[in-house]
Design a protein around this motif. Structure first.
Motif, PDB file in Angstrom:
ATOM      1  N   SER A  11       4.382   7.671   8.246  1.00  0.00           N
ATOM      2  CA  SER A  11       5.345   6.920   9.063  1.00  0.00           C
ATOM      3  C   SER A  11       5.304   5.420   8.758  1.00  0.00           C
ATOM      4  O   SER A  11       6.118   4.662   9.276  1.00  0.00           O
ATOM      5  CB  SER A  11       5.018   7.124  10.554  1.00  0.00           C
ATOM      6  OG  SER A  11       3.653   6.753  10.777  1.00  0.00           O
ATOM      7  N   TYR A  13       5.093   1.622   6.687  1.00  0.00           N
ATOM      8  CA  TYR A  13       5.988   0.849   5.800  1.00  0.00           C
ATOM      9  C   TYR A  13       5.615   1.051   4.322  1.00  0.00           C
ATOM     10  O   TYR A  13       6.421   1.493   3.509  1.00  0.00           O
ATOM     11  CB  TYR A  13       5.853  -0.623   6.202  1.00  0.00           C
ATOM     12  CG  TYR A  13       6.761  -1.596   5.482  1.00  0.00           C
ATOM     13  CD1 TYR A  13       8.102  -1.337   5.270  1.00  0.00           C
ATOM     14  CD2 TYR A  13       6.254  -2.827   5.049  1.00  0.00           C
ATOM     15  CE1 TYR A  13       8.925  -2.261   4.640  1.00  0.00           C
ATOM     16  CE2 TYR A  13       7.067  -3.761   4.426  1.00  0.00           C
ATOM     17  CZ  TYR A  13       8.408  -3.468   4.220  1.00  0.00           C
ATOM     18  OH  TYR A  13       9.210  -4.386   3.600  1.00  0.00           O
ATOM     19  N   ILE A  14       4.364   0.755   3.984  1.00  0.00           N
ATOM     20  CA  ILE A  14       3.940   0.876   2.589  1.00  0.00           C
ATOM     21  C   ILE A  14       3.957   2.345   2.166  1.00  0.00           C
ATOM     22  O   ILE A  14       4.449   2.682   1.076  1.00  0.00           O
ATOM     23  CB  ILE A  14       2.526   0.282   2.393  1.00  0.00           C
ATOM     24  CG1 ILE A  14       2.557  -1.235   2.643  1.00  0.00           C
ATOM     25  CG2 ILE A  14       1.985   0.603   1.006  1.00  0.00           C
ATOM     26  CD1 ILE A  14       1.194  -1.903   2.665  1.00  0.00           C
ATOM     27  N   ARG A  34       0.555  11.221  13.019  1.00  0.00           N
ATOM     28  CA  ARG A  34      -0.302  11.588  14.152  1.00  0.00           C
ATOM     29  C   ARG A  34       0.269  12.759  14.926  1.00  0.00           C
ATOM     30  O   ARG A  34      -0.468  13.567  15.460  1.00  0.00           O
ATOM     31  CB  ARG A  34      -0.426  10.400  15.107  1.00  0.00           C
ATOM     32  CG  ARG A  34      -1.150   9.251  14.502  1.00  0.00           C
ATOM     33  CD  ARG A  34      -1.515   8.296  15.588  1.00  0.00           C
ATOM     34  NE  ARG A  34      -1.063   6.961  15.290  1.00  0.00           N
ATOM     35  CZ  ARG A  34      -1.538   5.890  15.879  1.00  0.00           C
ATOM     36  NH1 ARG A  34      -2.461   6.015  16.816  1.00  0.00           N
ATOM     37  NH2 ARG A  34      -1.093   4.704  15.559  1.00  0.00           N
ATOM     38  N   LEU A  60      -6.641   9.213  12.578  1.00  0.00           N
ATOM     39  CA  LEU A  60      -7.832   8.568  11.995  1.00  0.00           C
ATOM     40  C   LEU A  60      -9.061   8.745  12.876  1.00  0.00           C
ATOM     41  O   LEU A  60     -10.186   8.635  12.393  1.00  0.00           O
ATOM     42  CB  LEU A  60      -7.559   7.073  11.803  1.00  0.00           C
ATOM     43  CG  LEU A  60      -6.471   6.692  10.787  1.00  0.00           C
ATOM     44  CD1 LEU A  60      -6.138   5.205  10.888  1.00  0.00           C
ATOM     45  CD2 LEU A  60      -6.927   7.032   9.371  1.00  0.00           C
ATOM     46  N   VAL A  79      -3.647   5.228   3.048  1.00  0.00           N
ATOM     47  CA  VAL A  79      -2.901   4.014   3.399  1.00  0.00           C
ATOM     48  C   VAL A  79      -3.025   3.694   4.892  1.00  0.00           C
ATOM     49  O   VAL A  79      -3.032   2.533   5.294  1.00  0.00           O
ATOM     50  CB  VAL A  79      -1.406   4.178   3.003  1.00  0.00           C
ATOM     51  CG1 VAL A  79      -0.655   2.870   3.201  1.00  0.00           C
ATOM     52  CG2 VAL A  79      -1.270   4.650   1.562  1.00  0.00           C
ATOM     53  N   TYR A 153      -8.473  -7.738  13.085  1.00  0.00           N
ATOM     54  CA  TYR A 153      -7.872  -6.999  11.960  1.00  0.00           C
ATOM     55  C   TYR A 153      -8.638  -7.276  10.661  1.00  0.00           C
ATOM     56  O   TYR A 153      -8.931  -6.363   9.880  1.00  0.00           O
ATOM     57  CB  TYR A 153      -6.389  -7.382  11.801  1.00  0.00           C
ATOM     58  CG  TYR A 153      -5.760  -6.774  10.566  1.00  0.00           C
ATOM     59  CD1 TYR A 153      -5.479  -5.406  10.495  1.00  0.00           C
ATOM     60  CD2 TYR A 153      -5.470  -7.560   9.450  1.00  0.00           C
ATOM     61  CE1 TYR A 153      -4.925  -4.835   9.350  1.00  0.00           C
ATOM     62  CE2 TYR A 153      -4.909  -7.002   8.299  1.00  0.00           C
ATOM     63  CZ  TYR A 153      -4.641  -5.642   8.264  1.00  0.00           C
ATOM     64  OH  TYR A 153      -4.090  -5.086   7.116  1.00  0.00           O
ATOM     65  N   LYS A 157     -10.569  -4.379   8.322  1.00  0.00           N
ATOM     66  CA  LYS A 157     -10.315  -4.061   6.908  1.00  0.00           C
ATOM     67  C   LYS A 157     -11.575  -4.280   6.065  1.00  0.00           C
ATOM     68  O   LYS A 157     -11.859  -3.521   5.135  1.00  0.00           O
ATOM     69  CB  LYS A 157      -9.153  -4.895   6.360  1.00  0.00           C
ATOM     70  CG  LYS A 157      -7.817  -4.618   7.014  1.00  0.00           C
ATOM     71  CD  LYS A 157      -7.390  -3.153   6.943  1.00  0.00           C
ATOM     72  CE  LYS A 157      -6.912  -2.712   5.590  1.00  0.00           C
ATOM     73  NZ  LYS A 157      -6.458  -1.296   5.594  1.00  0.00           N
ATOM     74  N   VAL A 185       2.754  -8.330   3.181  1.00  0.00           N
ATOM     75  CA  VAL A 185       3.743  -7.464   2.535  1.00  0.00           C
ATOM     76  C   VAL A 185       5.124  -7.682   3.152  1.00  0.00           C
ATOM     77  O   VAL A 185       5.303  -7.542   4.366  1.00  0.00           O
ATOM     78  CB  VAL A 185       3.325  -5.981   2.662  1.00  0.00           C
ATOM     79  CG1 VAL A 185       4.334  -5.076   1.962  1.00  0.00           C
ATOM     80  CG2 VAL A 185       1.932  -5.766   2.071  1.00  0.00           C
TER      81      VAL A 185
HETATM   82  P1  NAP Z   1       2.366   0.160   9.247  1.00  0.00           P
HETATM   83  O1  NAP Z   1       3.793   0.343   8.894  1.00  0.00           O
HETATM   84  O2  NAP Z   1       2.014  -0.321  10.605  1.00  0.00           O
HETATM   85  O3  NAP Z   1       1.589   1.501   8.911  1.00  0.00           O
HETATM   86  C1  NAP Z   1       0.343   1.799   9.444  1.00  0.00           C
HETATM   87  C2  NAP Z   1       0.172   3.298   9.395  1.00  0.00           C
HETATM   88  O4  NAP Z   1      -1.118   3.635   9.894  1.00  0.00           O
HETATM   89  C3  NAP Z   1       1.200   4.049  10.268  1.00  0.00           C
HETATM   90  O5  NAP Z   1       1.621   5.199   9.593  1.00  0.00           O
HETATM   91  C4  NAP Z   1       0.384   4.404  11.508  1.00  0.00           C
HETATM   92  O6  NAP Z   1       0.826   5.547  12.188  1.00  0.00           O
HETATM   93  C5  NAP Z   1      -0.958   4.666  10.843  1.00  0.00           C
HETATM   94  N1  NAP Z   1      -2.013   4.689  11.847  1.00  0.00           N
HETATM   95  C6  NAP Z   1      -2.451   3.662  12.621  1.00  0.00           C
HETATM   96  N2  NAP Z   1      -3.425   4.087  13.443  1.00  0.00           N
HETATM   97  C7  NAP Z   1      -3.586   5.419  13.184  1.00  0.00           C
HETATM   98  C8  NAP Z   1      -4.430   6.436  13.699  1.00  0.00           C
HETATM   99  N3  NAP Z   1      -5.318   6.198  14.681  1.00  0.00           N
HETATM  100  N4  NAP Z   1      -4.337   7.683  13.167  1.00  0.00           N
HETATM  101  C9  NAP Z   1      -3.451   7.955  12.175  1.00  0.00           C
HETATM  102  N5  NAP Z   1      -2.612   7.054  11.669  1.00  0.00           N
HETATM  103  C10 NAP Z   1      -2.690   5.800  12.157  1.00  0.00           C
HETATM  104  O7  NAP Z   1       1.689  -0.886   8.264  1.00  0.00           O
HETATM  105  P2  NAP Z   1       1.750  -1.043   6.676  1.00  0.00           P
HETATM  106  O8  NAP Z   1       2.168  -2.437   6.426  1.00  0.00           O
HETATM  107  O9  NAP Z   1       2.480   0.045   6.033  1.00  0.00           O
HETATM  108  O10 NAP Z   1       0.186  -0.956   6.351  1.00  0.00           O
HETATM  109  C11 NAP Z   1      -0.351   0.131   5.635  1.00  0.00           C
HETATM  110  C12 NAP Z   1      -1.706  -0.232   5.115  1.00  0.00           C
HETATM  111  O11 NAP Z   1      -1.622  -1.417   4.320  1.00  0.00           O
HETATM  112  C13 NAP Z   1      -2.764  -0.505   6.174  1.00  0.00           C
HETATM  113  O12 NAP Z   1      -3.988   0.006   5.698  1.00  0.00           O
HETATM  114  C14 NAP Z   1      -2.807  -2.017   6.222  1.00  0.00           C
HETATM  115  O13 NAP Z   1      -4.051  -2.518   6.687  1.00  0.00           O
HETATM  116  C15 NAP Z   1      -2.596  -2.347   4.758  1.00  0.00           C
HETATM  117  N6  NAP Z   1      -2.100  -3.697   4.514  1.00  0.00           N
HETATM  118  C16 NAP Z   1      -0.897  -4.082   5.010  1.00  0.00           C
HETATM  119  C17 NAP Z   1      -0.452  -5.368   4.767  1.00  0.00           C
HETATM  120  C18 NAP Z   1       0.857  -5.860   5.291  1.00  0.00           C
HETATM  121  O14 NAP Z   1       1.117  -7.077   5.202  1.00  0.00           O
HETATM  122  N7  NAP Z   1       1.718  -4.986   5.799  1.00  0.00           N
HETATM  123  C19 NAP Z   1      -1.241  -6.260   4.001  1.00  0.00           C
HETATM  124  C20 NAP Z   1      -2.469  -5.817   3.511  1.00  0.00           C
HETATM  125  C21 NAP Z   1      -2.888  -4.533   3.753  1.00  0.00           C
HETATM  126  P3  NAP Z   1       1.825   5.451  13.466  1.00  0.00           P
HETATM  127  O15 NAP Z   1       3.204   5.300  12.889  1.00  0.00           O
HETATM  128  O16 NAP Z   1       1.609   6.740  14.177  1.00  0.00           O
HETATM  129  O17 NAP Z   1       1.383   4.256  14.255  1.00  0.00           O
END
Ligand code: NAP
Length: 338
Positions: A11, A13-14, A34, A60, A79, A153, A157, A185
């Motif tokens: 679900s 973004y990345i 989830r 998770l 991810v 946060y 990480k 991102v």
């Molecule tokens: P996002 O759209 O918020 O995606 C986060 C994902 O993690 C969602 O699918 C969310 O599921 C899932 N998640 C969170 N808690 C969970 C749990 N307890 N059990 C199962 N799934 C869970 O953010 P994103 O930007 O795509 O980030 C993805 C990854 O990239 C993360 O590891 C983040 O730390 C890393 N990252 C992001 C950035 C950035 O700027 N966006 C930069 C560096 C690293 P739900 O939809 O159910 O909440």
């Protein structure tokens, strides 16, 4: 090379961009969410061939579902990790799912006979807690999670990547492990449900900040982050690798100028005034989100992706394109009224 790959957090973004790129390249994808009640909505926003993508329920914070999700997979992109907009009440709300979720995914992957495990870490695990003078970072740097500028946060990480690397060193066997460490991102949106990382562009466009704090970020496009994951899944000899995934570091006033130059009248609410640090510090006393980034004021964190360019042949697109694509999609989807 193709096969069956598991991508956690379908679900997100990345993960959404990654799943599409993998399916376009010929992979069969398993993904976790989830709650399977969301499968229809996630499928609709991904808009890929249904037969190429299977959904599994896994959280998770719970062992259920991980083994089933990874059965038959040769590769994993882990991810999922919490990335909330607001500061958590307690840091464990982020640290526990980030760390324990990574360990759950690793253990399930090893049990399933996975060959290659790529984890989405972050610049948050590299560039914090180094004191005021260091401004250029490489893959050899590690955030000090005990430092006062390591907010929840950042700690989540750092602790999760450390725990994953320690587990792999002790118990990983032949499974190759590497990390992708993105900066902020940005890029196009798939739906109105967007990642926290796009908030800064939203705030600038809607003019909800009275001015621009003296803050900056390394910027990278979601399409290029997904592309780096695909390269890490397929390139030879990835064991132990760590890749900074970032384009240039831009201060907020430069991002605002790019919005004005690229959007013309649609950027009419983008502030021109720079906020002095003292004013931001006062605002931070009343706002827990601002207080998280107070240690960032005036800091530069350059993180050249030289290693990824050399080893993976990764070439990110210009930050201007990512910033303007974010803004145009936010306007198109009605997320901001300009
Ligand atoms: P996002 O759209 O918020 O995606 C986060 C994902 O993690 C969602 O699918 C969310 O599921 C899932 N998640 C969170 N808690 C969970 C749990 N307890 N059990 C199962 N799934 C869970 O953010 P994103 O930007 O795509 O980030 C993805 C990854 O990239 C993360 O590891 C983040 O730390 C890393 N990252 C992001 C950035 C950035 O700027 N966006 C930069 C560096 C690293 P739900 O939809 O159910 O909440």
């Amino acid at each position: 090379m193709t096969g069956t790959v598991f991508v956690s957090g379908g679900s997100g973004y990345i993960a959404g961009f990654l799943i599409r790129q993998l399916i376009d390249a010929g992979w069969m994808v398993h993904t976790s969410i989830r709650d399977l009640a969301k499968e229809g909505a996630v499928r609709a926003s991904l808009s890929v061939e249904n037969s190429k993508l299977k959904f599994f329920a896994a959280d998770l914070t719970n062992d259920a579902g991980w083994a089933e999700a990874m059965a038959g997979c040769s590769h994993v992109a882990h991810v999922a990790s919490p990335l909330p907009t607001d500061a958590p009440k307690h840091e464990d709300e982020l640290i526990v799912p980030a760390r324990d979720g990574a360990l759950r995914a690793l253990k399930a992957a090893k049990a399933a006979g996975v060959k290659r495990f790529v984890m989405t870490s972050s610049m948050a695990a590299i560039a914090y807690g180094h004191g005021g003078t260091k401004s250029v970072f490489t893959e050899a740097d590690w955030t000090d999670p005990t430092s006062p500028d390591a907010y929840a946060y950042v700690r989540s990480k750092t602790i999760a990547e450390r725990a994953a690397r320690d587990w792999v060193a002790a118990d990983g066997g032949d499974m190759e492990f590497c990390t992708v460490n993105p900066s902020l991102v940005l890029g196009p949106l798939q739906s109105g449900d967007f990642s926290t990382s796009l908030e800064a562009i939203k705030k600038l466009l809607e003019g909800s900040m009275p001015g621009m704090p003296n803050l900056g970020f390394g910027i990278v496009d979601v399409r290029d982050v997904a592309d780096m994951h695909v390269r890490c899944l397929t390139a030879p000899n990835m064991a132990g690798e760590r890749f900074i995934c970032s384009g240039p570091f831009l201060m907020m006033d430069r991002v605002a100028a790019i919005l004005r130059e690229g959007l013309g009248p649609q950027a009419r609410k983008v502030p021109k005034l720079k906020l002095p640090n003292w004013l931001v510090r006062i605002a931070a006393r009343f706002d827990p989100v601002i207080s998280q980034v107070i240690g960032e004021l005036g800091k530069r964190r350059e993180s050249p992706a030289t290693h990824a360019r050399e080893v993976l042949g990764w070439v990110p697109r210009p930050a201007t394109e990512s910033i303007l694509d974010t803004a145009r999609d936010m306007i198109r989807l009605g997320i901001v009224k300009v």
